[in-house]
Scaffold this motif. Structure first.
Motif, PDB file in Angstrom:
ATOM      1  N   ASP A  51       0.810  -1.246   0.141  1.00  0.00           N
ATOM      2  CA  ASP A  51       0.047   0.091  -0.043  1.00  0.00           C
ATOM      3  C   ASP A  51       0.695   1.205   0.059  1.00  0.00           C
ATOM      4  OD1 ASP A  51      -2.342  -1.528   0.005  1.00  0.00           O
ATOM      5  OD2 ASP A  51      -2.334  -1.488   2.324  1.00  0.00           O
ATOM      6  N   LYS A  52       2.134   1.205   0.649  1.00  0.00           N
ATOM      7  CA  LYS A  52       2.845   2.291   0.506  1.00  0.00           C
ATOM      8  C   LYS A  52       4.269   1.879   0.329  1.00  0.00           C
ATOM      9  CE  LYS A  52       0.980   6.187   2.237  1.00  0.00           C
ATOM     10  NZ  LYS A  52      -0.519   5.825   2.193  1.00  0.00           N
ATOM     11  N   ILE A  53       4.908   2.492  -0.875  1.00  0.00           N
ATOM     12  CA  ILE A  53       6.386   2.291  -1.135  1.00  0.00           C
ATOM     13  C   ILE A  53       7.100   3.617  -0.822  1.00  0.00           C
ATOM     14  CG2 ILE A  53       7.699   1.777  -3.079  1.00  0.00           C
ATOM     15  CD1 ILE A  53       5.182   0.375  -4.340  1.00  0.00           C
ATOM     16  N   ILE A  54       7.956   3.272   0.198  1.00  0.00           N
ATOM     17  CA  ILE A  54       8.610   4.557   0.684  1.00  0.00           C
ATOM     18  C   ILE A  54      10.310   4.637   0.324  1.00  0.00           C
ATOM     19  CG2 ILE A  54       9.133   5.733   2.718  1.00  0.00           C
ATOM     20  CD1 ILE A  54       6.969   4.129   3.893  1.00  0.00           C
ATOM     21  N   PHE A  55      10.552   5.546  -0.231  1.00  0.00           N
ATOM     22  CA  PHE A  55      11.987   5.696  -0.782  1.00  0.00           C
ATOM     23  C   PHE A  55      12.578   6.879  -1.074  1.00  0.00           C
ATOM     24  CE2 PHE A  55       8.800   6.194  -3.939  1.00  0.00           C
ATOM     25  CZ  PHE A  55       9.256   7.191  -4.954  1.00  0.00           C
ATOM     26  N   GLU A  56      13.766   7.167  -1.137  1.00  0.00           N
ATOM     27  CA  GLU A  56      14.244   8.500  -1.714  1.00  0.00           C
ATOM     28  C   GLU A  56      15.400   8.095  -2.705  1.00  0.00           C
ATOM     29  OE1 GLU A  56      15.306  12.105   0.770  1.00  0.00           O
ATOM     30  OE2 GLU A  56      17.347  11.073   0.584  1.00  0.00           O
ATOM     31  N   PHE A  57      15.284   8.243  -3.951  1.00  0.00           N
ATOM     32  CA  PHE A  57      16.341   8.085  -4.878  1.00  0.00           C
ATOM     33  C   PHE A  57      17.739   8.860  -4.794  1.00  0.00           C
ATOM     34  CE2 PHE A  57      12.596   6.751  -7.636  1.00  0.00           C
ATOM     35  CZ  PHE A  57      12.696   5.422  -7.041  1.00  0.00           C
ATOM     36  N   TYR A 107       9.642   8.873   3.942  1.00  0.00           N
ATOM     37  CA  TYR A 107      11.144   8.694   3.892  1.00  0.00           C
ATOM     38  C   TYR A 107      11.929   9.758   4.827  1.00  0.00           C
ATOM     39  CZ  TYR A 107      15.920   7.130   2.882  1.00  0.00           C
ATOM     40  OH  TYR A 107      17.454   7.010   2.672  1.00  0.00           O
ATOM     41  N   SER A 108      11.507  10.930   4.207  1.00  0.00           N
ATOM     42  CA  SER A 108      12.180  12.139   4.868  1.00  0.00           C
ATOM     43  C   SER A 108      11.958  12.246   6.126  1.00  0.00           C
ATOM     44  CB  SER A 108      11.852  13.379   4.014  1.00  0.00           C
ATOM     45  OG  SER A 108      12.348  14.560   4.413  1.00  0.00           O
ATOM     46  N   GLU A 139      11.465  13.897  -6.829  1.00  0.00           N
ATOM     47  CA  GLU A 139      11.987  15.040  -6.245  1.00  0.00           C
ATOM     48  C   GLU A 139      10.968  16.292  -6.204  1.00  0.00           C
ATOM     49  OE1 GLU A 139      16.027  16.597  -7.393  1.00  0.00           O
ATOM     50  OE2 GLU A 139      16.470  15.034  -8.681  1.00  0.00           O
ATOM     51  N   VAL A 140      10.300  16.546  -6.984  1.00  0.00           N
ATOM     52  CA  VAL A 140       9.383  17.381  -6.767  1.00  0.00           C
ATOM     53  C   VAL A 140       7.941  16.907  -5.847  1.00  0.00           C
ATOM     54  CG1 VAL A 140       7.260  18.570  -8.202  1.00  0.00           C
ATOM     55  CG2 VAL A 140       9.422  18.536  -9.207  1.00  0.00           C
ATOM     56  N   LEU A 141       7.766  15.626  -6.044  1.00  0.00           N
ATOM     57  CA  LEU A 141       6.646  15.179  -5.178  1.00  0.00           C
ATOM     58  C   LEU A 141       7.089  14.964  -3.707  1.00  0.00           C
ATOM     59  CD1 LEU A 141       5.027  12.476  -7.603  1.00  0.00           C
ATOM     60  CD2 LEU A 141       4.019  14.597  -6.443  1.00  0.00           C
ATOM     61  N   GLY A 142       8.511  14.586  -3.526  1.00  0.00           N
ATOM     62  CA  GLY A 142       9.185  14.643  -2.315  1.00  0.00           C
ATOM     63  C   GLY A 142       9.022  15.796  -1.632  1.00  0.00           C
ATOM     64  N   ASP A 143       9.111  17.138  -2.275  1.00  0.00           N
ATOM     65  CA  ASP A 143       9.208  18.391  -1.648  1.00  0.00           C
ATOM     66  C   ASP A 143       7.866  18.712  -1.404  1.00  0.00           C
ATOM     67  OD1 ASP A 143       9.597  21.085  -1.004  1.00  0.00           O
ATOM     68  OD2 ASP A 143       9.217  21.620  -3.122  1.00  0.00           O
ATOM     69  N   LEU A 144       6.790  18.585  -2.385  1.00  0.00           N
ATOM     70  CA  LEU A 144       5.368  18.706  -2.047  1.00  0.00           C
ATOM     71  C   LEU A 144       4.670  17.887  -0.876  1.00  0.00           C
ATOM     72  CD1 LEU A 144       4.090  18.676  -5.702  1.00  0.00           C
ATOM     73  CD2 LEU A 144       4.332  20.649  -4.308  1.00  0.00           C
ATOM     74  N   MET A 145       5.148  16.639  -0.965  1.00  0.00           N
ATOM     75  CA  MET A 145       4.469  15.703   0.184  1.00  0.00           C
ATOM     76  C   MET A 145       5.043  15.863   1.671  1.00  0.00           C
ATOM     77  SD  MET A 145       4.380  12.500  -2.131  1.00  0.00           S
ATOM     78  CE  MET A 145       3.862  11.249  -1.393  1.00  0.00           C
ATOM     79  N   SER A 146       6.311  16.791   1.710  1.00  0.00           N
ATOM     80  CA  SER A 146       6.926  16.913   2.880  1.00  0.00           C
ATOM     81  C   SER A 146       6.245  18.258   3.513  1.00  0.00           C
ATOM     82  CB  SER A 146       8.380  17.200   2.738  1.00  0.00           C
ATOM     83  OG  SER A 146       8.875  15.844   2.332  1.00  0.00           O
ATOM     84  N   LEU A 147       5.320  18.862   3.269  1.00  0.00           N
ATOM     85  CA  LEU A 147       4.573  20.064   3.469  1.00  0.00           C
ATOM     86  C   LEU A 147       4.290  20.114   4.928  1.00  0.00           C
ATOM     87  CD1 LEU A 147       2.548  21.403   0.558  1.00  0.00           C
ATOM     88  CD2 LEU A 147       4.344  22.596   1.765  1.00  0.00           C
ATOM     89  N   ARG A 148       3.927  18.865   5.469  1.00  0.00           N
ATOM     90  CA  ARG A 148       3.515  18.752   6.928  1.00  0.00           C
ATOM     91  C   ARG A 148       4.732  19.104   7.846  1.00  0.00           C
ATOM     92  NH1 ARG A 148      -1.388  17.093   7.840  1.00  0.00           N
ATOM     93  NH2 ARG A 148      -2.535  15.725   6.447  1.00  0.00           N
TER      94      ARG A 148
END
Length: 546
Positions: free
Chosen positions: A163-169, A273-274, A203-212
């Motif tokens: 359900d969740k695939i968590i990563f950082e390339f 991931y972050s 990279e873009v989605l990682g930035d957006l999804m880290s808003l919290r």
């Protein structure tokens, strides 16, 4: 009875063989190495802590950093991904660690909750670039299911079922055509195994999804929308992203909440991931604190030695060399970041790393921002001191403002204090001090001469991972106010070219702090006393002084 003897050629061959055998066994014998590395139990404990944070039916992937080219066919000395090191102790390239929330079953019906794919043993390459752990070495480090990286496609399960695939390339990876198991290929296989969309921009989605993780940005809808509008104006990748478009168009906090919920539900999630790695790495364990104390002490003693060694005719590079020699003498493998040794006005350049001024000058100071890295953990200490061992009145006045700002922060550094409170405490002192000296007319203009923040996390990275909210026990942060007055500034010329930054590394406790870097003199009188002492540099031969 006739004495038996071997032919001379055979005797010579045996002697030659024995010679090379002895050389080989001595060459491959285990030489002494440090014994204070983090243990496999530490790394296992960190994996267990990470697994507890993972949501149900999820997997997290931690990739090695790529190898970087230095020149032609020579690479930079490899530096491991701190996250991979933190969770495994592994320091080689071309690898990926998968950690699962729940136990999985392999083809032999054996249970596992992590898979580690590493670069394979290769005697030919090891002759050139050093020993590799390989599968057996990784198993000895506590991983039951270890495989060669080239078998990632073969042995990794279908990741799309989670359900969740968590990563950082890793960033800026290139495909090495003669290496089928490099990071480029591992990422490519991971995307295939995960059924990741072709246009997914991590990279873009990682930035957006880290808003919290940035409550100040979320608190103001106009600020939020203008921030991402500016990014979209500068970058096609942001401009084309549908989530960016939605953020720019939100009207109120209700719409922001809905958008955050949409992002939280996304299957492919670099933001988690972050978040998880920040949550874990920002709090130092007892084992980590031992290494942090060591690296900070090494760095502090190196700064102390530079104060003893300094002479007006010395170059920036010489002073850098003094410090880095002490690092190596005391066992630190690297510097934690490019060393800064800025004499005079060069100190006004915040990240000055050229260090090529051939003489400091009699009435000049040098700003030295240099920290060791010991077993992966970095210190970050800055000291500013005069080449002739005595501060001028103007230098001392600026210096004392910086010390006062630092002391103001020290008084409030404890669990519960916010990073915003730290920033305000330091900036208020600097602003008032500069106005009092007539260098500033308005306290609100402090960023003119104090343009950076006061504190950041410290650990496996010099700007370590962490969430910039409230301080918690066993965090380690820097406290580094500074004043920089470049040539041509809008103030009396007597202040021009003065640059002072004092940076210490502190451990946060429940109701106070502990300054770890006290072996490096902080105050002007202490720096002057140390500068009057002898250094090992004074005893160098005349040949080396030329």
């Amino acid at each position: 009875m006739k004495k038996f003897s071997l032919p001379k050629a055979l005797v010579k061959a045996k002697i030659t063989f024995l010679f090379f055998y002895v050389c080989a066994t001595h060459s491959f014998a285990q030489l002494p190495v440090p014994t204070d590395y983090l243990t496999k139990d530490f790394h296992k404990g960190r994996r267990e802590a990470l697994r507890k944070l993972l949501p149900a039916n999820s997997v997290i992937a931690i990739f090695a950093y790529p190898v970087r080219n230095f020149s032609n066919d020579v690479d930079y000395k490899y530096h491991a991904n701190p996250d991979l090191y933190y969770f495994s102790g592994y320091t080689e390239p071309n690898s990926v660690l998968l950690i699962f929330k729940e136990n999985q079953k392999d083809s032999a019906n054996q249970s596992y909750n992590e898979l580690f794919f590493v670069q394979k043993k290769d005697p030919r390459r090891e002759q050139w670039t050093g020993k590799r752990l390989g599968i057996e070495g990784v198993k000895a480090a506590g991983f039951s299911h270890a495989y060669n990286a080239e078998d990632f496609d073969r042995y990794a399960p279908d990741l799309s079922k989670f359900d969740k695939i968590i990563f950082e390339f890793p960033q800026d990876i290139a495909d090495k055509l003669n290496e089928p198991d490099d990071i480029y290929d591992l990422v490519k296989t991971f995307k295939k195994k995960s059924a990741m969309p072709e246009d997914f921009d991590d990279e873009v989605l990682g930035d957006l999804m880290s808003l919290r993780q940035y409550p100040k940005l979320l608190a103001s809808v106009p600020r939020l929308t203008s921030y991402y509008q500016a990014l979209a104006d500068k970058s096609e990748r942001y401009k084309k992203n549908t989530l960016v478009t939605k953020i720019i168009q939100v009207k109120d906090s209700t719409e922001v909440t809905k958008l955050l919920a949409e992002m939280d539900a996304m299957k492919y999630n670099p933001a988690l991931y972050s978040l998880y790695t920040k949550q874990l790495r920002q709090i130092k364990t007892a084992e980590e604190l031992v290494l942090m104390r060591k690296t900070v002490e090494i760095s502090a003693l190196a700064h102390r030695e530079a104060m003893k060694a300094i002479k007006p005719e010395m170059s920036e590079l010489e002073l850098q060399g003094v410090q880095e020699f002490i690092h190596k003498k005391l066992g630190a493998e690297y510097v934690g970041y490019p060393s800064i040794a800025g004499a005079g006005a060069n100190g006004c350049v915040l990240h000055y790393i050229e260090n090529n001024a051939t003489g400091i000058g009699n009435n000049k100071m040098i700003l030295m921002d240099i920290g060791a890295e010991y077993h992966g953990y970095s210190a970050d200490i800055t000291r500013t001191f005069p080449a002739n061992g005595k501060f001028t009145p103007e230098q001392k006045q600026i210096y004392d403002i910086v010390i006062d700002a630092q002391e103001a922060v020290f008084r409030i550094c404890k669990e519960g204090t916010s990073f915003q409170e730290i920033e305000k405490a330091a900036r208020d002192v600097v602003a008032k001090g500069l106005v009092k000296l007539g260098i500033l007319k308005d306290e609100n203009e402090s960023r003119t001469y104090f343009p950076h923040g006061c504190s950041h996390f410290l650990g496996l990275d010099v700007h370590d991972k962490g969430i910039y909210d409230k301080l918690m026990e066993n965090m380690i942060i820097t406290v580094e106010p500074g004043i920089y007055i470049p040539e041509g500034s809008n103030c009396d010329k007597k202040w021009w070219g003065i640059a002072v930054r004092i940076e210490d590394d502190v451990l946060i406790k429940k109701d106070k702090l502990e300054i770890l870097s006290l072996s490096a003199p902080r105050k002007t009188e202490d720096a002057e006393k140390v500068a009057a002492q002898k250094s090992f540099v004074d005893n160098l031969s005349d040949d080396l002084k030329k």
